[in-house]
Design an enzyme around this catalytic site. Sequence first.
Site, PDB file in Angstrom:
ATOM      1  N   ASP A 218      87.174 -97.781 -27.068  1.00  0.00           N
ATOM      2  CA  ASP A 218      88.619 -97.979 -26.848  1.00  0.00           C
ATOM      3  C   ASP A 218      88.795 -99.171 -26.083  1.00  0.00           C
ATOM      4  O   ASP A 218      88.093-100.077 -25.986  1.00  0.00           O
ATOM      5  CB  ASP A 218      89.042 -96.666 -26.011  1.00  0.00           C
ATOM      6  CG  ASP A 218      90.687 -96.534 -26.234  1.00  0.00           C
ATOM      7  OD1 ASP A 218      91.349 -97.825 -26.328  1.00  0.00           O
ATOM      8  OD2 ASP A 218      91.182 -95.686 -26.711  1.00  0.00           O
ATOM      9  N   HIS A 293      82.783-111.492 -33.733  1.00  0.00           N
ATOM     10  CA  HIS A 293      82.094-111.226 -34.920  1.00  0.00           C
ATOM     11  C   HIS A 293      82.492-109.861 -35.725  1.00  0.00           C
ATOM     12  O   HIS A 293      82.408-108.824 -34.968  1.00  0.00           O
ATOM     13  CB  HIS A 293      80.514-111.294 -34.717  1.00  0.00           C
ATOM     14  CG  HIS A 293      80.068-112.589 -34.375  1.00  0.00           C
ATOM     15  ND1 HIS A 293      80.050-113.840 -35.172  1.00  0.00           N
ATOM     16  CD2 HIS A 293      79.588-113.179 -33.212  1.00  0.00           C
ATOM     17  CE1 HIS A 293      79.453-114.724 -34.651  1.00  0.00           C
ATOM     18  NE2 HIS A 293      79.444-114.491 -33.339  1.00  0.00           N
TER      19      HIS A 293
END
Length: 452
Positions: A218, A293
């Site tokens: 989260d 990425h």
Amino acid sequence: MFLKYSAAAVAALHALALAQSVDLAGNVGPLTSIEDKKAIKTCDIADYGGKANSDISAAINDAFAACKTGGVVVIPSGNYNLENWVDLKNGKAWALQLDGIITRTGTDGGNMIFIEHSSDFELFSTTAKGAVQGHGYEFHKDGSISGPRLLRMYKVSNFSVHDIALVDSPSFHFSLDTCDNGEVYNMAIRGGQHGGLDGIDVWSERIWIHDVMVTNKDECVTVKSPAKDILVENIYCNWSGGCAMGSLGQDVNVTDITYRNIYTVGSNQMYMIKSNGGSGQVSNVVLENFIGHSNAYSMNIEQYWESMDPVDGDGVQLSNIKINNWTGTAADGMQRGPLQIKCADGAPCTGVDVTDFNMWTDKGDTQFYSCRSAYTNLRRAEPLYCMNGGESKTEYAVTTRTVTSAPTGYEAPKLADDLEEDFGFTVSIPVPAMPTSFFPGSAPIKAVAGGS
Ligand SMILES: *[C@@H]1O[C@H](CO)[C@@H](O)[C@H](O)[C@H]1NC(C)=O
Ligand SMILES: *[C@@H]1O[C@H](CO)[C@@H](O)[C@H](O)[C@H]1NC(C)=O
Ligand SMILES: *[C@@H]1O[C@H](CO)[C@@H](O)[C@H](O)[C@H]1NC(C)=O
Ligand SMILES: *[C@@H]1O[C@H](CO)[C@@H](O)[C@H](O)[C@H]1NC(C)=O
């Protein structure tokens, strides 16, 4: 619609519209050094009945009572338990030196360590090995995320928190609520792979957060409303939800927020501003030098966020949002385009200025940008990614631009500590070592404690 401006008017408009970085370095933190606090008094929990492998809540409370008006409470290296939570309030010119590891054994909700109504405060480890181990997996394996938060600060002024790890919280890891003039740095936060286990949430003023790693599923480092003058830099979101702002509801008041040097790998997003309806404003936000990425989303303004129940109001007004110098890749840029700016039709965004946004896709060779009711002040050749130009407040439907070749210079370095896989949700999570770098090519702004 294109309006014609005189050169002077254009210059004035640009000056007005330019989002500026927040600069807090060296201007926030505790007022009294640890040496000076120790010269007043040291309150070692061992002298207040604190023993290894047993509950130290009473010893912390007693040591705090003796040192709260000037001094340092010391929790020496070793393993300790916390069966009852500690609420340390009305302290002044004090510090909490956490060199040991405190493991949660109690099961109440609330906050394991709550610091409130305090000033000139420091929470730190001299070795960068101090930690709070929440063993959240014991709640999570039964399907519950309603256990305690690890650390909460409320109405704390002139403070710092540094060189400690927060591990596997049953709930949120660290909340900064209505604090001011604080510095948070050199921290490793590692939680389970599940929503509701936020890393750092901040709604405060004049807070500098730097050199922090977060693993969870989260919030990485997230700003909530109200907030002003927040600088977040050198952040390593290592299999996290990613950094964000929100969720934003009614009477939002967020201004002067800078994130820079943010490295995000394997996360839900690199940055998200999220709301659904609501009111108030967000202004002067700088999001620059981001590397990503294999994240699901990259830059994502979502003012119709479906995970949030709609809130009354035409939408939160966003203005002067500068997005600059982003590189790396999204996991699948055709499924979830790396630039999605979806603003509220009832409050179109103004001054969303995107420059040097060079993200590409891991999968396939096509990606998209999409925009809705978003305006930029940048004056140059269309199509401005996908935004409309000018300061109009006219709504428009989602427009999508498909991109079929990689932007020049999208390749970005990786960090050695990137996770190969996550920690799951139902098994014990180890205390991490403090990383030596939180952003490619950068040493921590302040040396990690203990010379490691
Ligand atoms: C925090 O520090 C500043 C000086 O840097 C001081 O003006 C202010 O009063 C301090 N706040 C509190 C609550 O001590
Ligand atoms: C927004 O917050 C600032 C302090 O950061 C305060 O001065 C201002 O009055 C607030 N505005 C509203 C509309 O609440
Ligand atoms: C862009 O960000 C990279 C890090 O990703 C940094 O090395 C570079 O200096 C930044 N460029 C500018 C012009 O600031
Ligand atoms: C990030 O991932 C690496 C494992 O590849 C690990 O060494 C590091 O401790 C992780 N960071 C956190 C905070 O868990």
